[in-house]
Design an enzyme around this catalytic site. Structure first.
Site, PDB file in Angstrom:
ATOM      1  N   SER A 131      18.577 -63.762   5.969  1.00  0.00           N
ATOM      2  CA  SER A 131      17.531 -64.703   5.568  1.00  0.00           C
ATOM      3  C   SER A 131      17.822 -66.042   6.233  1.00  0.00           C
ATOM      4  O   SER A 131      18.971 -66.317   6.622  1.00  0.00           O
ATOM      5  CB  SER A 131      17.537 -64.869   4.042  1.00  0.00           C
ATOM      6  OG  SER A 131      16.779 -65.988   3.650  1.00  0.00           O
ATOM      7  N   TYR A 144      21.445 -67.386  -4.132  1.00  0.00           N
ATOM      8  CA  TYR A 144      20.895 -66.562  -3.050  1.00  0.00           C
ATOM      9  C   TYR A 144      21.504 -66.956  -1.704  1.00  0.00           C
ATOM     10  O   TYR A 144      21.947 -66.109  -0.925  1.00  0.00           O
ATOM     11  CB  TYR A 144      19.376 -66.713  -3.008  1.00  0.00           C
ATOM     12  CG  TYR A 144      18.690 -65.852  -1.977  1.00  0.00           C
ATOM     13  CD1 TYR A 144      18.525 -64.485  -2.179  1.00  0.00           C
ATOM     14  CD2 TYR A 144      18.196 -66.411  -0.800  1.00  0.00           C
ATOM     15  CE1 TYR A 144      17.881 -63.695  -1.241  1.00  0.00           C
ATOM     16  CE2 TYR A 144      17.552 -65.632   0.142  1.00  0.00           C
ATOM     17  CZ  TYR A 144      17.399 -64.270  -0.073  1.00  0.00           C
ATOM     18  OH  TYR A 144      16.766 -63.494   0.864  1.00  0.00           O
TER      19      TYR A 144
END
Length: 229
Positions: A131, A144
């Site tokens: 990501s 995250y």
């Protein structure tokens, strides 16, 4: 015929990858968290095989796989599954951290460890769909982003360890992509979701396939995919 194992094939990028690889006539293994989900995946992706194992409980993956048929040779292991829980550091409970790190980091490490013999036999390829949060951390993205920064380190270490044996390792860093996870993110952010503003899952899948299809004299180590508009 090449054999591939995909996590997160139920939706988004993982589902597109499963569809494209089946269209190419490849052998497909899909990881499912339970038997019901495995049956759903086999019904959706005709001809695919399934493995049952819960990424949320990585300590039990070895035992679970010991009860099932496993691929002997594996040309690629595609880590696509992930979870996200937004919140400020001062508010995120331990449970949120543990669940995020288990699914996004510890489970990929354990799954890779368990599949390495099959990958080494085929001189295969490990792809981590990371990501943009694996490169930069922002407010409320601590858990995250930490998991994705760790995933980047895992990929880099694995590449150094396995390069001499012919196993290739690629990390793909997509920006915001139009997936069910992005819908959840917008709900947590309290914002309206518009899929047209984000990268299509097909575009990220193309980047993954480009890495897989690279000739043996090249190893594509990192790919960043950003929105085109």
């Amino acid at each position: 015929m090449a054999a591939h194992l995909i996590t997160g094939a139920g939706s988004g990028i993982g589902a597109v990858l499963a569809e494209r690889l089946l269209e190419r006539g490849e052998e497909l293994w899909l990881l499912a968290r339970d038997a019901r989900r495995a049956a759903e995946l086999r019904g959706r992706f005709t001809g695919a095989k399934t493995l049952v194992g819960d990424l949320g409980d990585p300590a039990k993956l070895s035992w679970a796989f010991g009860q099932q048929q496993m691929p002997i040779r594996l040309d690629s292991l595609l880590h696509v599954a992930g979870v996200v829980e937004l919140g400020q550091v001062g508010e995120l409970p331990v449970k949120a951290w543990q669940e995020t790190l288990n699914v996004n980091l510890v489970a990929p490490a354990e799954l890779t460890r368990l599949m390495l013999p099959s990958l080494r036999l085929a001189k295969g390829h490990v792809v981590f769909v990371n990501s943009g949060a694996g490169l930069n951390a922002h407010a409320e993205w601590s858990a995250y982003a930490a998991s994705k920064h760790g995933l980047r380190a895992l990929a880099d270490s694995l590449r150094h360890e396995e390069h001499a044996g012919g196993v290739r390792v690629t990390t793909v860093y997509p920006g915001r992509t139009a997936t069910p996870m992005q819908v959840k993110v917008h709900q947590q952010e309290g914002r309206e979701y518009d899929a047209a503003r984000f990268i299509a899952p097909e575009s990220v899948a193309k980047a993954v396939l480009a890495a897989l299809d690279a000739s043996r004299d090249a190893e594509i180590t990192d790919i960043t995919v950003r929105p085109g508009q």
